[in-house]
Design an enzyme around this catalytic site. Structure first.
Site, mmCIF file in Angstrom:
data_model
loop_
_atom_site.group_PDB
_atom_site.id
_atom_site.type_symbol
_atom_site.label_atom_id
_atom_site.label_comp_id
_atom_site.label_asym_id
_atom_site.label_seq_id
_atom_site.Cartn_x
_atom_site.Cartn_y
_atom_site.Cartn_z
ATOM 1 N N HIS A 501 53.689 30.034 96.227
ATOM 2 C CA HIS A 501 53.376 29.090 97.304
ATOM 3 C C HIS A 501 51.859 29.001 97.522
ATOM 4 O O HIS A 501 51.276 27.920 97.504
ATOM 5 C CB HIS A 501 54.090 29.548 98.586
ATOM 6 C CG HIS A 501 53.790 28.723 99.804
ATOM 7 N ND1 HIS A 501 54.719 27.891 100.388
ATOM 8 C CD2 HIS A 501 52.670 28.585 100.551
ATOM 9 C CE1 HIS A 501 54.171 27.284 101.435
ATOM 10 N NE2 HIS A 501 52.921 27.699 101.562
ATOM 11 N N GLU A 502 51.231 30.149 97.716
ATOM 12 C CA GLU A 502 49.784 30.155 97.967
ATOM 13 C C GLU A 502 49.024 29.657 96.740
ATOM 14 O O GLU A 502 48.003 28.973 96.858
ATOM 15 C CB GLU A 502 49.305 31.552 98.370
ATOM 16 C CG GLU A 502 49.985 32.137 99.610
ATOM 17 C CD GLU A 502 49.993 31.216 100.813
ATOM 18 O OE1 GLU A 502 49.128 30.318 100.909
ATOM 19 O OE2 GLU A 502 50.894 31.377 101.673
ATOM 20 N N HIS A 505 48.796 25.961 96.957
ATOM 21 C CA HIS A 505 47.678 25.496 97.800
ATOM 22 C C HIS A 505 46.377 25.592 97.010
ATOM 23 O O HIS A 505 45.522 24.710 97.063
ATOM 24 C CB HIS A 505 47.541 26.382 99.042
ATOM 25 C CG HIS A 505 48.553 26.105 100.120
ATOM 26 N ND1 HIS A 505 48.762 24.850 100.646
ATOM 27 C CD2 HIS A 505 49.389 26.935 100.801
ATOM 28 C CE1 HIS A 505 49.694 24.924 101.591
ATOM 29 N NE2 HIS A 505 50.094 26.181 101.703
ATOM 30 N N HIS A 508 45.933 22.775 94.638
ATOM 31 C CA HIS A 508 45.588 21.547 95.354
ATOM 32 C C HIS A 508 44.069 21.467 95.555
ATOM 33 O O HIS A 508 43.457 20.419 95.383
ATOM 34 C CB HIS A 508 46.316 21.553 96.703
ATOM 35 C CG HIS A 508 46.473 20.205 97.354
ATOM 36 N ND1 HIS A 508 46.993 20.071 98.616
ATOM 37 C CD2 HIS A 508 46.181 18.957 96.943
ATOM 38 C CE1 HIS A 508 47.017 18.784 98.936
ATOM 39 N NE2 HIS A 508 46.523 18.091 97.945
HETATM 40 ZN ZN LIG Z 1 51.543 27.038 102.997
#
Ligand SMILES: [Zn+2]
Length: 710
Positions: A501-502, A505, A508
């Site tokens: 998940h991290e 980010h 992105h």
């Molecule tokens: Zn998040």
């Protein structure tokens, strides 16, 4: 999650609305020797010189940074030239370089490696930075120039990204009241002040209520069903309260939820549960019923002042969803199948309870207890069985391999880049052809100087300045199990998903390809920012991908198929309950914030009507009742609690594009990178999504994932 630094960019700066009454302290005395925060960085890739940074360098750098930005803004305002995009909007965007650089480094340290000294600086700075932000956003002469540019936008030769920057900048000023006349500005200030006081009071009341009740048990019989670690925790809690020899359960979730799950004493579960759901409605000094209603009324007044029909219209105007109608449309599509599933779950649990010798209807305080029994019977899977297959380094390599297969990215460990703690590791990210993309730090182990949870942020955002591409520097922080002398770091499956998940980010921010910093990478609306992170969890949990990275740390043997199947099935467990409990709160949030009249309501009657309207079942209580719904009354999620499921609809639907082709389909990966990751906030999120998917998001993939659709 993604944590914004205190003053990341213009957008963050302009979002600052809360002022603090704390007194300003004089700047700290300058440190001996040169201050590395003030000079050029000669480290590889101009990464922060963590090895020479000292606490005392920060305050002077913040002061110099604010002074420099103030001067830059004065120059924009004092310009004798007529306002243009370049001399006003772009010029404003380019201000504050030193301040942003300092805040980014400071934010990384205060969250992941703080000290008393840094905390003191942080507290001293909060009101100073808030005032600095207000001075910019309430600068009438500056706004007049921005407005002049915006008024002629139809005739300006702007690129789509420039048009977006103009729109966002104008909006941020207008949303803070810059376009109002003096009388209305004064009224807005009054409303904001009262709201600030009330939200703070709301939060304090919840805290008082959380601490105001405890279930004190004195007999061993009262502990029936509780696992030894839960009993031990309750004994500790009793000792801390000066009641050694007894057992104490409180209304804090880590204490009461295990009690609801395991206590065989139905009478005691009922007692604790009723205390839990009546917080803030006990008729004492911490009663929040009138506070909530007053906040909702004031928000109507503020929305009207700023030209919006309701508070939800005001909030949503700045999101991907855009309107209350769009939020309701999405919620309604999920609610019906979720409610049907919850009813079926209630039916099964009731049967189980009746079989257990308890007659009558299933009550909310029975749900957790029988759900836990059902879970054990049906999905028997515990963290410890899986742990040996999820060695942290293997999981990280799994995440890296996913990015390599999708976009050809490589990750090379660097040992020549300064770090702020020995646990931090640094990787250089490169394209397949060797082009430098950016730098990724990882900081995965817990320590007292780090706050809990996991997050991702940028030390430097990608942008193009004076024709030069500035590459991103990003970090991922976690609190995963530390290795020992005997064992490497073995994490849970959930933690493996968190790592992916991290990393999402981080990608992105790393793959951003825009001109302006405030539109770069993760600088996107709240209901869009979790999509690029959550989508990576799909790869983490996909059976085909799990097989490639989850291997027994001792034998190297891949995870058995039976365990993969269990992981998959456990994903469907209790989803009707979880979805209904959460969504009822989303509807309640929307109801409080689509009021069109600034009149106060009877809070409980209002809530009852809201829940009745959606057909809420008596076996489930809304996740947050109004008097303790802090997300919407004391933190920033008003008219925004829907965002969690909105992002999930997006990530499930976006991942489906890969499932329809193949997990690493190159065409889909390229489109996802170019249309979503590279674009950051430089275009409307819905336009980006449609460019990637060829249509608006559909809810079916999420419904399938939660087991609502076969
Ligand atoms: Zn998040």
């Amino acid at each position: 999650m993604r944590m914004p630094a205190i003053l990341l960019a213009l957008t963050a700066l302009l979002a600052l609305t809360v002022s603090c009454a704390k007194k300003e302290t004089p700047p700290a005395a300058p440190a001996a020797g040169p201050n590395p925060l003030l000079g050029a960085w000669t480290t590889p890739f101009e990464t922060p010189p963590f090895d020479t940074l000292k606490e005392e360098h920060f305050r002077p750098a913040f002061d110099a940074g604010m002074a420099a930005q103030k001067k830059e803004i004065e120059a924009i305002v004092a310009s004798a030239e007529a306002p243009t995009f370049a001399n006003t909007v772009e010029a404003l965007e380019r201000t504050g370089v030193l301040l942003t650089r300092t805040s980014n480094v400071f934010g990384a340290l205060t969250s992941a490696n703080t000290t008393d000294g840094l905390q003191k600086i942080e507290a001293d700075l909060a009101p100073v930075l808030a005032k600095h932000g207000d001075d910019i956003v309430l600068n009438a002469a500056l706004f007049a120039r921005i407005k002049a540019v915006n008024d002629q936008k139809a005739h300006l030769p702007l690129t789509p990204e420039q048009a977006r920057l103009l729109e966002r900048t104008t909006k941020q000023f207008v949303r803070n009241g810059a376009a109002l006349d003096e009388a209305k500005k004064a009224e807005l200030r009054k409303v904001n002040e009262e709201l600030a006081v009330l939200s703070q009071k709301f939060g304090q009341n919840v805290l008082a209520e959380d601490n105001g009740f405890s279930l004190v048990l004195e007999n061993k019989d009262d502990l029936a069903g509780l696992p030894p670690d839960v009993v031990a925790g309750a004994a500790e809690a009793a000792k801390a309260k000066g009641q050694a020899g007894k057992w104490v359960f409180t209304l804090h979730k880590p204490s009461c939820i295990p009690f609801f799950q395991y206590s065989a004493r139905r009478d005691l579960r009922e007692k604790l549960f009723k205390a839990f759901i009546s917080r803030g409605a006990n008729g004492n000094a911490a009663d929040n019923r009138a506070v909530a209603s007053r906040i909702a009324a004031l928000r109507v007044t503020r929305a009207n002042l700023l030209g919006y029909k309701t508070h939800a219209d005001y909030v949503l105007d700045d999101t991907m969803a855009k309107t209350p109608a769009a939020v309701h449309k999405l919620l309604d599509q999920i609610w019906t199948p979720a409610l049907a599933t919850a009813k079926a779950e209630a039916h099964d649990l009731k049967a189980m309870m009746n079989k257990d010798g308890v007659a009558g209807e299933l009550q909310p305080w029975d749900w957790w207890y029988y759900a836990e029994k059902l879970k054990k019977a049906k999905y028997d899977l515990d963290d410890e069985t899986l742990r040996p297959y999820f060695e942290l380094e293997a999981v990280r390599q799994g995440a890296f391999a996913t990015a390599r297969k999708l976009w050809g990215l490589t990750f090379t460990k660097r040992t020549d880049i300064p770090v702020y703690h020995p646990d931090v590791e640094v990787f250089e990210v490169k394209e397949a052809d060797g082009t430098h993309v950016g730098i990724l730090y990882s900081d995965y182990y817990p320590r007292p100087s780090k706050r809990g949870g996991a997050w991702s942020n940028a030390l430097r955002s990608q942008q193009i300045r004076d024709g030069k591409k500035i590459t991103p520097i990003v970090y991922n922080v976690g609190n995963f199990t530390k290795p020992t002398a005997e064992k490497p770091s073995l994490i849970t499956f959930e933690e493996a998903q968190t790592l992916f998940h991290e990393f999402g980010h981080a990608l992105h921010d790393l793959l951003s390809n825009v001109t302006y910093e405030s539109l770069s990478g993760t600088n996107v609306p709240r209901d869009f920012v979790e999509m690029p992170s959550q989508i990576m969890e799909n790869w983490a949990g996909d059976p085909e991908v799990i097989k490639t990275y989850a291997k027994h740390y001792k034998t190297g043997e891949p995870i058995p198929q039976a365990l993969i199947d269990k992981i998959k099935n456990a994903g469907f467990f209790n989803q009707g309950f979880a979805t209904v409990e959460y969504m009822a709160a989303s509807y309640l949030d929307m109801d409080w914030h689509t009021l069109t009249e600034a009149t106060e309501r009877e809070t409980v009657a209002f809530e009852d009507a809201s829940l009745k309207k959606i057909g809420m079942i008596p076996e489930i209580v809304v996740r947050y009742r109004t008097p303790y719904f802090q997300h919407i009354f004391s933190s920033g999620y008003s008219a925004g609690y829907y965002s969690y499921i909105w992002s999930e609809v997006l990530d499930a639907d976006a991942f489906q594009a890969f499932k329809e082709t193949s997990l690493y389909d190159q065409k889909t990966a390229k489109s996802y990178r170019e249309n979503i990751l590279a674009k950051g906030g430089s275009e409307e999120p819905m336009a980006l999504y449609k460019a990637f998917r060829g249509r608006e998001p559909k809810v079916e993939p999420l419904l399938k994932r939660r087991g609502f659709l076969k």
